[in-house]
Design a protein around this motif. Sequence first.
Motif, PDB file in Angstrom:
ATOM      1  N   PHE A 198       0.844  -1.189   0.000  1.00  0.00           N
ATOM      2  CA  PHE A 198       0.000   0.000   0.000  1.00  0.00           C
ATOM      3  C   PHE A 198       0.886   1.249   0.000  1.00  0.00           C
ATOM      4  O   PHE A 198       1.898   1.303   0.687  1.00  0.00           O
ATOM      5  N   GLY A 199       0.442   2.267  -0.753  1.00  0.00           N
ATOM      6  CA  GLY A 199       1.265   3.466  -0.884  1.00  0.00           C
ATOM      7  C   GLY A 199       2.621   3.097  -1.445  1.00  0.00           C
ATOM      8  O   GLY A 199       3.661   3.542  -0.964  1.00  0.00           O
ATOM      9  N   ALA A 200       2.618   2.281  -2.502  1.00  0.00           N
ATOM     10  CA  ALA A 200       3.840   1.618  -2.963  1.00  0.00           C
ATOM     11  C   ALA A 200       4.871   2.573  -3.540  1.00  0.00           C
ATOM     12  O   ALA A 200       6.068   2.277  -3.526  1.00  0.00           O
ATOM     13  N   GLY A 201       4.446   3.725  -4.070  1.00  0.00           N
ATOM     14  CA  GLY A 201       5.402   4.610  -4.712  1.00  0.00           C
ATOM     15  C   GLY A 201       6.103   3.883  -5.851  1.00  0.00           C
ATOM     16  O   GLY A 201       5.477   3.333  -6.750  1.00  0.00           O
ATOM     17  N   ARG A 202       7.429   3.840  -5.788  1.00  0.00           N
ATOM     18  CA  ARG A 202       8.200   3.154  -6.835  1.00  0.00           C
ATOM     19  C   ARG A 202       8.267   1.644  -6.621  1.00  0.00           C
ATOM     20  O   ARG A 202       8.728   0.911  -7.481  1.00  0.00           O
ATOM     21  N   GLY A 203       7.888   1.173  -5.439  1.00  0.00           N
ATOM     22  CA  GLY A 203       7.781  -0.263  -5.202  1.00  0.00           C
ATOM     23  C   GLY A 203       9.045  -0.935  -4.712  1.00  0.00           C
ATOM     24  O   GLY A 203       9.184  -2.156  -4.837  1.00  0.00           O
ATOM     25  N   TYR A 204       9.979  -0.174  -4.088  1.00  0.00           N
ATOM     26  CA  TYR A 204      11.255  -0.774  -3.710  1.00  0.00           C
ATOM     27  C   TYR A 204      11.206  -1.565  -2.404  1.00  0.00           C
ATOM     28  O   TYR A 204      12.102  -2.373  -2.147  1.00  0.00           O
ATOM     29  N   LEU A 205      10.188  -1.381  -1.593  1.00  0.00           N
ATOM     30  CA  LEU A 205      10.008  -2.271  -0.448  1.00  0.00           C
ATOM     31  C   LEU A 205       9.677  -3.678  -0.955  1.00  0.00           C
ATOM     32  O   LEU A 205      10.234  -4.679  -0.490  1.00  0.00           O
ATOM     33  N   THR A 206       8.797  -3.759  -1.931  1.00  0.00           N
ATOM     34  CA  THR A 206       8.473  -5.048  -2.543  1.00  0.00           C
ATOM     35  C   THR A 206       9.675  -5.614  -3.289  1.00  0.00           C
ATOM     36  O   THR A 206       9.903  -6.829  -3.283  1.00  0.00           O
ATOM     37  N   GLN A 207      10.476  -4.756  -3.918  1.00  0.00           N
ATOM     38  CA  GLN A 207      11.673  -5.217  -4.627  1.00  0.00           C
ATOM     39  C   GLN A 207      12.621  -5.942  -3.672  1.00  0.00           C
ATOM     40  O   GLN A 207      13.126  -7.033  -3.972  1.00  0.00           O
ATOM     41  N   ILE A 208      12.872  -5.347  -2.497  1.00  0.00           N
ATOM     42  CA  ILE A 208      13.754  -5.990  -1.520  1.00  0.00           C
ATOM     43  C   ILE A 208      13.140  -7.291  -1.015  1.00  0.00           C
ATOM     44  O   ILE A 208      13.833  -8.300  -0.840  1.00  0.00           O
ATOM     45  N   LEU A 209      11.827  -7.279  -0.775  1.00  0.00           N
ATOM     46  CA  LEU A 209      11.146  -8.490  -0.330  1.00  0.00           C
ATOM     47  C   LEU A 209      11.284  -9.602  -1.368  1.00  0.00           C
ATOM     48  O   LEU A 209      11.565 -10.762  -1.032  1.00  0.00           O
ATOM     49  N   ALA A 210      11.120  -9.253  -2.638  1.00  0.00           N
ATOM     50  CA  ALA A 210      11.223 -10.246  -3.711  1.00  0.00           C
ATOM     51  C   ALA A 210      12.650 -10.773  -3.847  1.00  0.00           C
ATOM     52  O   ALA A 210      12.867 -11.979  -4.025  1.00  0.00           O
ATOM     53  N   ASP A 211      13.638  -9.885  -3.753  1.00  0.00           N
ATOM     54  CA  ASP A 211      15.042 -10.301  -3.878  1.00  0.00           C
ATOM     55  C   ASP A 211      15.486 -11.150  -2.696  1.00  0.00           C
ATOM     56  O   ASP A 211      16.325 -12.048  -2.850  1.00  0.00           O
ATOM     57  N   SER A 212      14.945 -10.854  -1.500  1.00  0.00           N
ATOM     58  CA  SER A 212      15.448 -11.475  -0.274  1.00  0.00           C
ATOM     59  C   SER A 212      14.704 -12.738   0.115  1.00  0.00           C
ATOM     60  O   SER A 212      15.308 -13.669   0.666  1.00  0.00           O
ATOM     61  N   TYR A 213      13.392 -12.770  -0.137  1.00  0.00           N
ATOM     62  CA  TYR A 213      12.586 -13.886   0.348  1.00  0.00           C
ATOM     63  C   TYR A 213      11.892 -14.668  -0.771  1.00  0.00           C
ATOM     64  O   TYR A 213      11.469 -15.793  -0.564  1.00  0.00           O
TER      65      TYR A 213
END
Length: 450
Positions: A198-213
């Motif tokens: 939510f409130g993703a902006g550029r989406g880099y929180l999800t990017q780290i989640l995808a790369d890490s987990y």
Amino acid sequence: METHCQFWLPKKNRFCANTPLNLSQFCGNHTTRSNVKWVPCPIDPSHSVLDENMEGHIKKCPLLKQTQILSVQPYYQKGINQGRDDSAPDTLEQESDFTSENKRNWVYNMTVPQFSELLSKIRSLHCSICKDIGFSYRMPHACDLWIKRQIDRKLPYQEKHVLQQASILGNLEDLGGLSSLTQAVSDEQCDTSAVVEFGAGRGYLTQILADSYGIRKVFLVERKSYKLKADRSLRQKENMELERLRIDIEDLNLNAVESLNGMPYLAIGKHLCGPATDLTLRCCLGGNYGEKSITEQSTHPRLVSIAVATCCHHLCQWKHYTNKRYLEKLGITKEDFHAITWFTSWAVDADHGSDLTIDVSLQSTVLPSNNDECRRNTLGVEGIIKNMKAADRATLGFMCKDIIDMGRLMWIKERGLEAKLVKYVPTDISPENRLLVAKATTPAVSIPTS
């Protein structure tokens, strides 16, 4: 005749590059006109248009096409998550926000005894309900790829943001909020788990989640358009499904997102400004759980865990706030809430080079003693505030932030989740360092109908 507009742009250190109007030194944007009226665009109020040009502008406003597309989406339901101010006498007040200027004027118009009583109330409440907010700075090994800068240099990288994002995920991992997600990925159950940012902006929180987990299905919820998004990098991942929902959280009916139906999901958000936190919580957890049928439980998305980093509490609105009942039981009125939210902006006033410790003896240092009653009344509330030390203002701001977030925490717990409020990074990384993190105590929690 000049070949370009002669209006100087100080931030760009040059003249405007637009072509000037006939018989003028300036372009249409910078020509001074008499008897003109600028009015907010009815499609996108973030910009204004000359009243005389409104009819033509409406037909070509850049947001028009996006608005038309959104209006026919099944998940668009105007104001579904906005909440309601039951004390408002009419619809007009429901729709208008109480601005920062309104809040400041309300505080300045208080009498000194009223102001003193409010500070005493804030101090007392903070001592009684906010004493268990712990420091929980987590750097999980799974995020080493980003923490140690072993990433594609083409991706925008700012260390302070990575540290915040990693700690959000680390706190989720500690609580067990990532276990079902990572298990689904390891079992290659591509259709059984999702992440909604939510409130993703550029989406880099999800990017780290995808790369890490590792994740397989992603929904990025954001009302604005951004450049340099993580979308391209995410789409390049094998078996990754990504859907960006360009919509205000206030209007999002998550139950009606067809591709999310029946799936357990993780909800995340970094720095959800002001009421966006309340809108997100209501989007994921609003309604009464005891009235769900077996059919609803199987077709609605099911919340597994949630992590929301709060910020910008000065923008919070009473009508949006999730737990008005809790604050009212503590003696916080609607008017007190306006003042408290205005005080929160002071939390970023002080020097945060080292971690700021909240001083619960604040009350004695903010207000003059009773022996100085005459001078205190002469200063008035505005004078007292202007004479406060920056550290005292910041302390008061943090107290108010904690009280607001504690109400949100209790609202989450009332819905049956295991939840906590923590300080997830030191203040020298970000003074906006409060994180609400929770997980469902049952296998997954369905979103009820509103």
